[in-house]
Scaffold this motif. Structure first.
Motif, PDB file in Angstrom:
ATOM      1  N   LEU A 125       0.816  -1.212   0.000  1.00  0.00           N
ATOM      2  CA  LEU A 125       0.000   0.000   0.000  1.00  0.00           C
ATOM      3  C   LEU A 125       0.846   1.257   0.000  1.00  0.00           C
ATOM      4  CD1 LEU A 125      -2.614   1.568   0.082  1.00  0.00           C
ATOM      5  CD2 LEU A 125      -2.739   1.123   2.545  1.00  0.00           C
ATOM      6  N   VAL A 126       1.914   1.263   0.745  1.00  0.00           N
ATOM      7  CA  VAL A 126       2.741   2.464   0.818  1.00  0.00           C
ATOM      8  C   VAL A 126       3.317   2.808  -0.558  1.00  0.00           C
ATOM      9  CG1 VAL A 126       4.939   1.417   1.507  1.00  0.00           C
ATOM     10  CG2 VAL A 126       4.338   3.697   2.331  1.00  0.00           C
ATOM     11  N   GLU A 127       3.591   1.807  -1.395  1.00  0.00           N
ATOM     12  CA  GLU A 127       4.064   2.078  -2.762  1.00  0.00           C
ATOM     13  C   GLU A 127       2.958   2.693  -3.604  1.00  0.00           C
ATOM     14  OE1 GLU A 127       6.195  -1.018  -4.855  1.00  0.00           O
ATOM     15  OE2 GLU A 127       7.106  -1.701  -2.981  1.00  0.00           O
ATOM     16  N   GLN A 128       1.728   2.171  -3.470  1.00  0.00           N
ATOM     17  CA  GLN A 128       0.605   2.728  -4.217  1.00  0.00           C
ATOM     18  C   GLN A 128       0.356   4.177  -3.798  1.00  0.00           C
ATOM     19  OE1 GLN A 128      -2.494   0.240  -5.408  1.00  0.00           O
ATOM     20  NE2 GLN A 128      -4.110   1.675  -4.904  1.00  0.00           N
ATOM     21  N   LEU A 129       0.426   4.441  -2.496  1.00  0.00           N
ATOM     22  CA  LEU A 129       0.246   5.809  -2.018  1.00  0.00           C
ATOM     23  C   LEU A 129       1.382   6.705  -2.499  1.00  0.00           C
ATOM     24  CD1 LEU A 129      -0.885   4.989   1.623  1.00  0.00           C
ATOM     25  CD2 LEU A 129      -2.342   5.701  -0.284  1.00  0.00           C
ATOM     26  N   GLY A 130       2.563   6.139  -2.608  1.00  0.00           N
ATOM     27  CA  GLY A 130       3.711   6.886  -3.114  1.00  0.00           C
ATOM     28  C   GLY A 130       3.510   7.342  -4.547  1.00  0.00           C
ATOM     29  N   VAL A 131       2.832   6.516  -5.358  1.00  0.00           N
ATOM     30  CA  VAL A 131       2.519   6.914  -6.739  1.00  0.00           C
ATOM     31  C   VAL A 131       1.641   8.156  -6.717  1.00  0.00           C
ATOM     32  CG1 VAL A 131       1.289   6.241  -8.848  1.00  0.00           C
ATOM     33  CG2 VAL A 131       2.808   4.607  -7.717  1.00  0.00           C
ATOM     34  N   LEU A 132       0.618   8.139  -5.866  1.00  0.00           N
ATOM     35  CA  LEU A 132      -0.257   9.307  -5.750  1.00  0.00           C
ATOM     36  C   LEU A 132       0.527  10.524  -5.290  1.00  0.00           C
ATOM     37  CD1 LEU A 132      -2.966  10.764  -5.690  1.00  0.00           C
ATOM     38  CD2 LEU A 132      -3.328   9.803  -3.410  1.00  0.00           C
ATOM     39  N   ALA A 133       1.359  10.359  -4.285  1.00  0.00           N
ATOM     40  CA  ALA A 133       2.145  11.485  -3.767  1.00  0.00           C
ATOM     41  C   ALA A 133       3.056  12.046  -4.857  1.00  0.00           C
ATOM     42  CB  ALA A 133       2.962  11.045  -2.553  1.00  0.00           C
ATOM     43  N   GLN A 134       3.632  11.153  -5.647  1.00  0.00           N
ATOM     44  CA  GLN A 134       4.524  11.592  -6.724  1.00  0.00           C
ATOM     45  C   GLN A 134       3.743  12.353  -7.790  1.00  0.00           C
ATOM     46  OE1 GLN A 134       6.179   8.432  -9.182  1.00  0.00           O
ATOM     47  NE2 GLN A 134       8.130   9.520  -9.224  1.00  0.00           N
ATOM     48  N   VAL A 135       2.584  11.848  -8.159  1.00  0.00           N
ATOM     49  CA  VAL A 135       1.762  12.496  -9.183  1.00  0.00           C
ATOM     50  C   VAL A 135       1.247  13.838  -8.685  1.00  0.00           C
ATOM     51  CG1 VAL A 135      -0.421  12.333 -10.454  1.00  0.00           C
ATOM     52  CG2 VAL A 135       1.097  10.361 -10.333  1.00  0.00           C
ATOM     53  N   GLN A 136       0.844  13.857  -7.415  1.00  0.00           N
ATOM     54  CA  GLN A 136       0.272  15.081  -6.869  1.00  0.00           C
ATOM     55  C   GLN A 136       1.319  16.113  -6.493  1.00  0.00           C
ATOM     56  OE1 GLN A 136      -2.696  14.163  -3.926  1.00  0.00           O
ATOM     57  NE2 GLN A 136      -3.709  16.079  -4.294  1.00  0.00           N
ATOM     58  N   GLY A 137       2.548  15.673  -6.259  1.00  0.00           N
ATOM     59  CA  GLY A 137       3.622  16.609  -5.948  1.00  0.00           C
ATOM     60  C   GLY A 137       3.362  17.437  -4.725  1.00  0.00           C
ATOM     61  N   GLY A 138       3.206  16.786  -3.578  1.00  0.00           N
ATOM     62  CA  GLY A 138       2.900  17.482  -2.330  1.00  0.00           C
ATOM     63  C   GLY A 138       3.960  18.495  -1.946  1.00  0.00           C
ATOM     64  N   GLY A 139       3.573  19.447  -1.107  1.00  0.00           N
ATOM     65  CA  GLY A 139       4.474  20.502  -0.660  1.00  0.00           C
ATOM     66  C   GLY A 139       5.589  19.998   0.240  1.00  0.00           C
ATOM     67  N   GLU A 140       5.294  19.018   1.057  1.00  0.00           N
ATOM     68  CA  GLU A 140       6.279  18.430   1.964  1.00  0.00           C
ATOM     69  C   GLU A 140       6.850  17.192   1.279  1.00  0.00           C
ATOM     70  OE1 GLU A 140       8.466  17.988   5.409  1.00  0.00           O
ATOM     71  OE2 GLU A 140       7.003  19.576   5.105  1.00  0.00           O
ATOM     72  N   SER A 141       8.103  16.931   1.490  1.00  0.00           N
ATOM     73  CA  SER A 141       8.691  15.743   0.896  1.00  0.00           C
ATOM     74  C   SER A 141       9.634  15.109   1.892  1.00  0.00           C
ATOM     75  CB  SER A 141       9.439  16.104  -0.395  1.00  0.00           C
ATOM     76  OG  SER A 141      10.469  17.018  -0.101  1.00  0.00           O
ATOM     77  N   GLY A 142      10.223  14.040   1.479  1.00  0.00           N
ATOM     78  CA  GLY A 142      11.236  13.407   2.287  1.00  0.00           C
ATOM     79  C   GLY A 142      10.691  12.611   3.449  1.00  0.00           C
ATOM     80  N   GLU A 143      11.389  12.736   4.580  1.00  0.00           N
ATOM     81  CA  GLU A 143      11.113  11.886   5.731  1.00  0.00           C
ATOM     82  C   GLU A 143       9.714  12.079   6.305  1.00  0.00           C
ATOM     83  OE1 GLU A 143      14.184  12.153   8.678  1.00  0.00           O
ATOM     84  OE2 GLU A 143      15.767  11.939   7.167  1.00  0.00           O
ATOM     85  N   ARG A 144       9.243  13.301   6.428  1.00  0.00           N
ATOM     86  CA  ARG A 144       7.913  13.541   7.005  1.00  0.00           C
ATOM     87  C   ARG A 144       6.829  12.931   6.124  1.00  0.00           C
ATOM     88  NH1 ARG A 144       4.571  13.718  11.171  1.00  0.00           N
ATOM     89  NH2 ARG A 144       2.941  15.275  10.959  1.00  0.00           N
TER      90      ARG A 144
END
Length: 164
Positions: A125-144
């Motif tokens: 699941l964390v990989e699938q969510l990572g795809v969304l985060a990558q596509v959406q380009g959130g303001g925060e990145s990295g460890e948080r």
């Protein structure tokens, strides 16, 4: 409101109430700029052993972004402002209900699109969510961002195992 637990809305409403889910989703929204509805939809698909590819996520994100910008975010802004005004609590509750209805309407619109585009592949699941985060380009990145995605994935996995 009685929604089928297998539907996106029914699952999302139940999942959102689970320990740690709401606070994690709101942190992903407020700190990382990710869309709660898309996070819920991605996790719902995961529970069904399905995923949406990076390419398929782009048109859905475009549709969702328009609704977010024109309807949900303005309602959220008004709701948050009213929450601070003790004399406007009745109006606050009304706006809160309208905001929820706007989100549920969008989930109803997204469900067939996600189901149509998703493919039967199970990633963590964390990989699938990572795809969304990558596509959406959130303001925060990295460890948080990664910590919040891990926290949400764990909460969904716990919820899915107890609900099965």
């Amino acid at each position: 409101m009685s929604e089928d637990r297998d539907s996106l809305i029914g699952w999302a409403l139940d999942c959102y109430q689970q320990p740690g889910v709401m606070s994690t989703l709101l942190a992903l929204q407020d700190e990382c700029g990710l869309d709660v509805l898309l996070l819920l939809a991605s996790a719902w698909l995961w529970t069904q052993g399905r995923r949406v590819s990076h390419e398929d996520m782009l048109p859905m994100l475009a549709q969702q972004q328009s609704w977010q910008d024109q309807v949900i975010k303005p309602l959220r802004l008004v709701r948050r402002k009213l929450k601070q005004d003790e004399s406007a609590q009745s109006l606050y509750q009304q706006v809160k209900a309208v905001e929820l209805e706007a989100e549920l309407l969008q989930l109803r619109r997204l469900e067939p699109l996600f189901a149509e585009l998703s493919v039967p592949v199970r990633l963590p699941l964390v990989e699938q969510l990572g795809v969304l985060a990558q596509v959406q380009g959130g303001g925060e990145s990295g460890e948080r961002l990664q910590a919040l995605l891990d926290q949400y994935a764990a909460a969904v996995a716990d919820f899915s195992s107890t609900a099965a």
